[in-house]
Design a protein around this motif. Structure first.
Motif, PDB file in Angstrom:
ATOM      1  N   LEU A 309       0.850  -1.205   0.000  1.00 21.37           N
ATOM      2  CA  LEU A 309       0.000   0.000   0.000  1.00 21.37           C
ATOM      3  C   LEU A 309       0.885   1.254   0.000  1.00 21.37           C
ATOM      4  CD1 LEU A 309      -2.821   1.357   0.290  1.00 21.37           C
ATOM      5  CD2 LEU A 309      -2.586   1.094   2.761  1.00 21.37           C
ATOM      6  N   SER A 310       1.935   1.231   0.818  1.00 24.07           N
ATOM      7  CA  SER A 310       2.856   2.382   0.866  1.00 24.07           C
ATOM      8  C   SER A 310       3.520   2.568  -0.485  1.00 24.07           C
ATOM      9  CB  SER A 310       3.934   2.181   1.932  1.00 24.07           C
ATOM     10  OG  SER A 310       3.320   2.002   3.178  1.00 24.07           O
ATOM     11  N   GLU A 315       4.519   5.368  -5.576  1.00 27.73           N
ATOM     12  CA  GLU A 315       4.611   5.333  -7.041  1.00 27.73           C
ATOM     13  C   GLU A 315       3.634   6.338  -7.670  1.00 27.73           C
ATOM     14  OE1 GLU A 315       6.652   4.444  -9.101  1.00 27.73           O
ATOM     15  OE2 GLU A 315       5.896   3.366 -10.844  1.00 27.73           O
ATOM     16  N   THR A 316       2.467   6.501  -7.035  1.00 25.56           N
ATOM     17  CA  THR A 316       1.506   7.491  -7.558  1.00 25.56           C
ATOM     18  C   THR A 316       2.109   8.890  -7.467  1.00 25.56           C
ATOM     19  OG1 THR A 316      -0.271   6.082  -6.701  1.00 25.56           O
ATOM     20  CG2 THR A 316      -0.886   8.298  -7.404  1.00 25.56           C
ATOM     21  N   LEU A 317       2.716   9.191  -6.318  1.00 24.54           N
ATOM     22  CA  LEU A 317       3.319  10.513  -6.145  1.00 24.54           C
ATOM     23  C   LEU A 317       4.543  10.704  -7.052  1.00 24.54           C
ATOM     24  CD1 LEU A 317       2.986  10.653  -2.284  1.00 24.54           C
ATOM     25  CD2 LEU A 317       2.098  12.397  -3.820  1.00 24.54           C
ATOM     26  N   GLU A 359      15.750   7.707 -16.073  1.00 21.86           N
ATOM     27  CA  GLU A 359      15.887   6.265 -16.371  1.00 21.86           C
ATOM     28  C   GLU A 359      16.863   5.591 -15.408  1.00 21.86           C
ATOM     29  OE1 GLU A 359      14.812   3.981 -18.579  1.00 21.86           O
ATOM     30  OE2 GLU A 359      13.635   5.172 -20.002  1.00 21.86           O
ATOM     31  N   ASP A 360      17.916   6.311 -14.994  1.00 20.68           N
ATOM     32  CA  ASP A 360      18.921   5.672 -14.129  1.00 20.68           C
ATOM     33  C   ASP A 360      18.360   5.373 -12.735  1.00 20.68           C
ATOM     34  OD1 ASP A 360      18.792   8.377 -13.481  1.00 20.68           O
ATOM     35  OD2 ASP A 360      20.934   8.610 -13.109  1.00 20.68           O
ATOM     36  N   LEU A 361      17.369   6.151 -12.299  1.00 18.89           N
ATOM     37  CA  LEU A 361      16.773   5.904 -10.975  1.00 18.89           C
ATOM     38  C   LEU A 361      15.497   5.073 -11.077  1.00 18.89           C
ATOM     39  CD1 LEU A 361      16.974   9.491  -9.412  1.00 18.89           C
ATOM     40  CD2 LEU A 361      18.425   7.527  -8.881  1.00 18.89           C
ATOM     41  N   TYR A 362      14.724   5.366 -12.097  1.00 16.39           N
ATOM     42  CA  TYR A 362      13.411   4.724 -12.241  1.00 16.39           C
ATOM     43  C   TYR A 362      13.315   4.108 -13.641  1.00 16.39           C
ATOM     44  CZ  TYR A 362      12.550   7.804  -8.263  1.00 16.39           C
ATOM     45  OH  TYR A 362      12.639   8.457  -7.061  1.00 16.39           O
ATOM     46  N   PRO A 363      13.872   2.900 -13.848  1.00 15.35           N
ATOM     47  CA  PRO A 363      13.827   2.291 -15.185  1.00 15.35           C
ATOM     48  C   PRO A 363      12.385   2.238 -15.697  1.00 15.35           C
ATOM     49  CG  PRO A 363      15.168   0.979 -13.687  1.00 15.35           C
ATOM     50  CD  PRO A 363      14.527   2.041 -12.858  1.00 15.35           C
ATOM     51  N   GLU A 364      12.217   2.463 -16.977  1.00 11.85           N
ATOM     52  CA  GLU A 364      10.878   2.553 -17.596  1.00 11.85           C
ATOM     53  C   GLU A 364       9.969   3.488 -16.783  1.00 11.85           C
ATOM     54  OE1 GLU A 364       9.562  -1.245 -19.767  1.00 11.85           O
ATOM     55  OE2 GLU A 364      10.372  -1.950 -17.843  1.00 11.85           O
ATOM     56  N   PRO A 365      10.351   4.739 -16.709  1.00 10.31           N
ATOM     57  CA  PRO A 365       9.638   5.657 -15.802  1.00 10.31           C
ATOM     58  C   PRO A 365       8.170   5.874 -16.145  1.00 10.31           C
ATOM     59  CG  PRO A 365      11.205   6.855 -17.185  1.00 10.31           C
ATOM     60  CD  PRO A 365      11.451   5.405 -17.418  1.00 10.31           C
ATOM     61  N   ARG A 372       9.049  -0.976  -7.539  1.00 11.36           N
ATOM     62  CA  ARG A 372      10.370  -0.318  -7.531  1.00 11.36           C
ATOM     63  C   ARG A 372      10.686   0.248  -6.128  1.00 11.36           C
ATOM     64  NH1 ARG A 372      10.614   2.449 -12.236  1.00 11.36           N
ATOM     65  NH2 ARG A 372       8.494   2.616 -13.008  1.00 11.36           N
ATOM     66  N   PHE A 373       9.626   0.601  -5.395  1.00  4.95           N
ATOM     67  CA  PHE A 373       9.871   1.161  -4.059  1.00  4.95           C
ATOM     68  C   PHE A 373      10.111   0.070  -3.014  1.00  4.95           C
ATOM     69  CE2 PHE A 373       8.111   4.798  -6.195  1.00  4.95           C
ATOM     70  CZ  PHE A 373       8.905   5.824  -5.710  1.00  4.95           C
TER      71      PHE A 373
END
Ligand code: HEM
Length: 448
Positions: A309-310, A315-317, A359-365, A372-373
């Motif tokens: 849930l967190s 990811e939404t934010l 991309e380096d932090l969030y692949p396929e942003p 991912r979190f």
């Protein structure tokens, strides 16, 4: 102009129109051309250095707050929130007022609101009918407005609060498209030509809201200090260094800003969360499974600690920043930041969108992937939905609590579906970005 990196050469009027119409697409275009740092020129507003490099943003957050002016960079919001709102303040006054306003939004006080958030959610959701479409953002706005009214006034019921809620929602709906938002970003359009002009209507609504707030302030003054802990009581009891209390006008602007900042943003984020949860079956199933694992009538503090849930909330934010950039940090003297030299009076704007789409932090942003979190930790400058440093969002803890509890309450009690299976894009709504059309949903079943 000197020391402005990667200046976008297009005419400033064209850049302003593009920024109003599509601030995210604008940033994507120039990031491709220039990388992590570039300067936009907005006609009538000035030059802004957009920054997507977390190292540079970390250095900005770490600087002594005295290095930058921030309040005067927000002047453009003054016609909306007023001259005496927290976001307009600088220096000692800002620090003092922030400290004063912190307790109602943090720590134990938050736990008290948890039960109320769930009740208010059920109250709003009880109006949904099986098979009848509703706009998720509108429902979420009802919930978030009632929550913030409670925190600001200690009450969310009664005739005045009804009137205030209706007027506020109505007023904010007046800027819910790029065209209507242009009034805010093009000050020459701010002409009050009476009821038939868009700005005149905005101003009239605002005067009605001001009147109600001033009546509330007068009544509270008459009643005197009764040891209440809501935001209005705290502000009324505060004294500055000279022992002066806040004037009615100062109180009014501060209340207006708290009501506005404290509900628009949360409502929008919730609408996006509902959209993604009902678009991706796997996300919804994982969430339901996690909620189920707590059994019937779970402890609310356990709910807000649920990892998936967190992650959905984070990811939404990440994917849908409510404002496209942080507040501008205006250099007060020449300064070097990660090797870049800036003159005094340069507007540095850390960009939530640029950082959250690396991309380096969030692949396929562009993919909504809460996992991912769960897989890695992000530093305070790699993940910045609430900004940072001396201006970090005052309501970040409340917002996250509220998003998780509303999602959990709705998912546990109602089955919803999207009315249309089509992509929804962010659209300008004043200074914020919101899902175009507000996300149409329908209740398919109420769980017994
Ligand atoms: C999802 C919900 C929210 C998001 C995404 C959000 C985001 C932000 C951001 C990005 C900033 C600017 C930070 C910076 O420039 O470093 C900000 C400032 C602020 N936010 Fe929020 N916010 C949210 C909810 C709230 C709530 C519930 C409140 C409650 C009153 C609130 C009150 C404020 C205030 C007072 C400031 C100005 C702080 C200052 O100038 O010192 N926000 N917010």
């Amino acid at each position: 102009m000197s020391n402005l990196p990667n200046s976008i050469p297009q005419p400033a009027w064209w850049q302003l129109l593009s920024w109003i119409a599509d601030p995210l697409g604008f940033q994507d275009t120039y990031r491709q051309k220039y990388g992590d740092i570039f300067t936009m020129h907005l006609s009538g507003l000035g030059a802004f250095v957009l920054i997507g490099d977390p190292k540079m943003i970390q250095e900005i957050f770490n600087q002594d707050a005295k290095q930058f002016d921030i309040g005067r960079g927000n002047k453009i919001a003054e016609p909306l929130v007023g001259r005496y709102a927290l976001m307009m303040m600088e220096g000692d006054r800002h620090r003092r007022e922030r400290k004063l306003l912190m307790p109602p939004f943090h720590g134990e006080r938050l736990q008290i609101y948890s039960q109320q958030i769930c009740q208010l959610t059920k109250q709003v959701a009880s109006q949904w009918q099986v098979g009848q479409p509703f706009i998720a953002r509108t429902s979420m706005q009802k919930i978030s407005l009632a929550v913030i009214m409670q925190i600001v006034f200690g009450l969310s019921e009664g005739k005045r609060y009804q009137q205030l809620s209706t007027l506020l929602a109505d007023w904010l709906d007046m800027i819910d498209s790029p065209l209507r938002s242009s009034m805010l970003l093009m000050p020459f359009l701010q002409k009050d030509l009476g009821e038939w002009s868009p700005w005149g209507r905005m101003k009239q609504r605002q005067r009605q809201i001001h009147e109600l707030l001033l009546i509330e302030i007068a009544e509270r003054r008459a009643l005197g200090d009764r040891g209440q802990t809501d935001v209005l009581s705290l502000l009324m009891a505060a004294r500055d260094e000279q022992g002066q209390a806040m004037t009615d006008e100062e109180l009014r602007d501060e209340l207006m800003f708290m009501l506005f900042a404290g509900h628009e943003t949360t409502a929008t984020t919730l609408a996006w969360a509902f959209y993604q949860i009902h678009r991706i079956a796997d996300v919804r199933e994982k969430l339901l499974g996690e909620l189920d694992s707590l059994g019937e009538s779970p402890n609310l503090m356990e709910v807000v600690q649920l990892p998936y849930l967190s992650a959905v909330c984070q990811e939404t934010l990440r994917m849908y920043p409510v404002i496209p950039t942080l507040f501008a940090r205006i250099t007060k003297s020449p300064i070097a930041i990660t090797g870049h030299q800036f003159d005094a009076d340069t507007y540095l704007m850390p960009s939530i969108h640029l950082v959250h789409n690396r991309e380096d932090l969030y692949p396929e942003p562009k993919q909504f992937r809460p996992e991912r979190f769960l897989e890695r930790q992000y530093s305070p400058s790699e993940y910045i939905p609430f900004g940072g440093g001396s201006r970090r969002c005052l309501g970040y803890a409340l917002a996250q609590l509220e998003i998780k509890l509303v999602l959990a309450t709705v998912l546990a009690n109602y089955q919803l579906a999207l009315v249309e299976d089509r992509p929804i894009k962010p659209q300008r709504r004043g200074f914020t970005l919101s899902p175009a059309g507000g996300v149409q949903m329908v209740m398919t079943r109420k769980n017994e």
